[in-house]
Design a protein around this motif. Structure first.
Motif, mmCIF file in Angstrom:
data_model
loop_
_atom_site.group_PDB
_atom_site.id
_atom_site.type_symbol
_atom_site.label_atom_id
_atom_site.label_comp_id
_atom_site.label_asym_id
_atom_site.label_seq_id
_atom_site.Cartn_x
_atom_site.Cartn_y
_atom_site.Cartn_z
ATOM 1 N N ILE A 149 -67.572 91.804 19.972
ATOM 2 C CA ILE A 149 -68.708 90.939 19.651
ATOM 3 C C ILE A 149 -68.263 89.500 19.381
ATOM 4 O O ILE A 149 -68.832 88.544 19.932
ATOM 5 C CB ILE A 149 -69.466 91.507 18.443
ATOM 6 C CG1 ILE A 149 -70.065 92.872 18.805
ATOM 7 C CG2 ILE A 149 -70.555 90.550 17.994
ATOM 8 C CD1 ILE A 149 -70.738 93.571 17.650
ATOM 9 N N ALA A 150 -67.252 89.341 18.528
ATOM 10 C CA ALA A 150 -66.800 87.979 18.177
ATOM 11 C C ALA A 150 -66.304 87.194 19.397
ATOM 12 O O ALA A 150 -66.701 86.031 19.597
ATOM 13 C CB ALA A 150 -65.726 88.046 17.099
ATOM 14 N N PRO A 151 -65.452 87.763 20.261
ATOM 15 C CA PRO A 151 -65.022 87.008 21.449
ATOM 16 C C PRO A 151 -66.179 86.640 22.378
ATOM 17 O O PRO A 151 -66.186 85.557 22.973
ATOM 18 C CB PRO A 151 -64.035 87.956 22.143
ATOM 19 C CG PRO A 151 -63.540 88.844 21.059
ATOM 20 C CD PRO A 151 -64.689 89.021 20.123
ATOM 21 N N VAL A 152 -67.167 87.557 22.512
ATOM 22 C CA VAL A 152 -68.313 87.265 23.380
ATOM 23 C C VAL A 152 -69.084 86.060 22.849
ATOM 24 O O VAL A 152 -69.439 85.141 23.604
ATOM 25 C CB VAL A 152 -69.226 88.507 23.491
ATOM 26 C CG1 VAL A 152 -70.576 88.123 24.089
ATOM 27 C CG2 VAL A 152 -68.567 89.575 24.350
ATOM 28 N N ILE A 153 -69.357 86.058 21.556
ATOM 29 C CA ILE A 153 -70.094 84.935 20.967
ATOM 30 C C ILE A 153 -69.271 83.645 21.047
ATOM 31 O O ILE A 153 -69.814 82.559 21.327
ATOM 32 C CB ILE A 153 -70.472 85.256 19.512
ATOM 33 C CG1 ILE A 153 -71.482 86.415 19.480
ATOM 34 C CG2 ILE A 153 -71.050 84.032 18.818
ATOM 35 C CD1 ILE A 153 -71.911 86.822 18.095
#
Length: 480
Positions: free
Chosen positions: A115-119
């Motif tokens: 989730i964090a890398p995508v955002i």
């Protein structure tokens, strides 16, 4: 959350020019709710099954070192590859239901790190679009579409789906698996250890003939059988009931009056009613310096299926010779055959001097994985309280794979199902990781080109549905 913030922000900043992306977000939420409903149904069905069973059974991990020692002590061959063995255990109650049921799938935790890398990547593309002069609204649209395309929402559902499918279609009503994370513990099972009582009932053998030896008269037979009955009441097994019935004419039952001195391959040494008993075959008697009468037709009888000739020596002299035939019912044959065909070694613990590898081979014929018989000395040193609890099944089991105590054979199919579930989950995990990587690269490429601006929410939702199809199809094929 991203879609909600996007709606609030652009409704305030540019109410006439933003595109709604609520449909793909609502579709993800709907999918999550559907899964929760299905999982509640699965848990309800599992709880109802456990509550309805009068007794239960499970497969718990056996000590591989102790098992290897027991196999080598019995001179067994072809057992070096046994690395993960399970032992059948019975009980009245399966405890820690919610502890096992509520344990989270570690594969889903891994997806949290996506989730964090995508955002972060979406924010980078948003800033690049702003720097390129595309405007705030188009840049924010690009950011939102990138998050919706690359976020692994449907991939999570694909990882969860196989467990529900397996419990519904493969396990049936006779077995339950409380948590998919513990399927790995059963998937690599090389051997299943069960007791003699699990396959031989009280009426599964017949004492066809009793011969008198050493000057024993008919009046002494019941007393000797009474002592033997006391020995096998301690040792257990199908012979215990047979001797108890054979000694019914004795004035007293010998239950609880015997002391087991030694149990070894082919025989038992015990003290009962103030006398020393040796019970076993011809080789066992010879090894203890006792001459056993052997008739010409004894060898032919012993070679016939599940038949054996057994001697009872009292105070150093053979007193009785028994002709015993064991009967294997169809359920026993089906259970052992199913284990063997799956490449799982059936191992039976028995203190019956007649039951060995050779007798089981004569009874069952040629098998891929023949039955191995080991002596269960641990049962003889258990405390009286533990022995009573084990005999009555009045104990709790703490396990994730549980079956109805009336038919433990369903655990064999459940072990196979666990193997299928693990293979399916691993494949779906690889598909999921590949889908996430592909989605991130595709979204970054389209975002950099400005193609994501103004993309319809229907396209975003359709893309997520298409991405999850391979995982669902693989589950259906592998869990068939």
């Amino acid at each position: 959350t991203v879609v909600l913030l996007y709606d609030i922000l652009l409704a305030a900043v540019s109410p006439d020019s933003f595109t709604l992306y609520n449909f793909p977000a609502v579709l993800c939420i709907l999918l999550s709710v559907i899964y929760d409903v299905l999982d509640c149904k699965r848990q309800s069905r599992t709880f109802d099954a456990l509550s309805s069973w009068e007794s239960c059974c499970t497969l718990e991990a056996a000590d591989p070192v102790a098992l290897a020692t027991a196999l080598s002590a019995s001179g067994k061959r072809d057992d070096a590859k046994i690395a993960s063995a399970m032992r059948l255990r019975r009980g009245k109650f399966a405890e820690n239901y919610f502890k096992h049921t509520n344990r989270k799938n570690p594969a889903l935790r891994i997806l949290n790190y996506v989730i964090a890398p995508v955002i972060a990547l979406s924010l980078a593309v948003f800033l690049i679009a702003l720097a390129a002069g595309r405007g705030f609204v188009p840049s924010l649209n690009t950011f939102t579409v990138m998050v919706l395309i690359a976020m692994p929402v449907f991939t999570m559902a694909a990882l969860i789906y196989p467990f529900w499918d397996m419990t519904r279609n493969l396990l049936g009503s006779g077995a339950v698996l409380l948590n998919e994370t513990e399927a790995d513990a059963y998937a690599d099972t090389d051997a299943v250890v069960f007791d003699e009582e699990d396959v031989f009932g009280q009426r599964s053998l017949v004492i066809k003939k009793i011969g008198l030896c050493g000057g024993i008269v008919a009046g002494d037979v019941f007393g000797i059988l009474d002592g033997a009955s006391a020995v096998f009441d301690k040792v257990g097994g199908a012979l215990a009931g047979a001797f108890r019935r054979a000694a019914e004419g004795a004035e007293a039952t010998g239950s609880g009056e015997a002391e087991i001195l030694d149990v070894c391959e082919g025989g038992i040494v015990a003290a009962a009613k103030g006398r020393r008993y040796l019970i076993g075959g011809n080789a066992f008697m010879s090894a203890n310096g006792i001459a056993a009468p052997f008739d010409s037709d004894d060898e032919a009888f012993a070679a016939d299926g599940g038949s054996a000739v057994m001697y009872i020596a009292v105070d150093g002299e053979v007193a009785l010779k028994l002709y015993v035939s064991y009967l294997a019912d169809s359920d026993f044959r089906d259970t052992v055959t199913a284990l063997s065909e799956r490449g799982i070694r059936p191992i039976m613990t028995s203190n019956d001097p007649n039951i060995d590898d050779a007798l089981m081979a004569r009874m069952l014929g040629e098998m891929k994985c023949p039955v191995r018989v080991i002596r269960n000395k641990a049962a003889l040193v258990a405390s009286d309280a533990a022995a009573v609890a084990a005999a009555s099944g009045d104990e709790k089991v703490d396990a994730c794979l549980i079956a109805d105590g009336e038919d433990w054979s369903v655990l064999i199919g459940a072990v196979t199902a666990c193997g299928k579930l693990r293979r399916t989950s691993k494949l779906n995990m690889n598909i999921g990781i590949g889908t996430i990587c592909l989605s991130v690269l595709l979204a970054a490429f389209l975002g950099a080109l400005g193609i994501l601006y103004g993309m319809s929410s229907a396209y975003v939702a359709l893309y997520q549905v298409i991405c999850v199809l391979p995982a669902v199809i693989s589950s259906k094929l592998l869990l068939n």
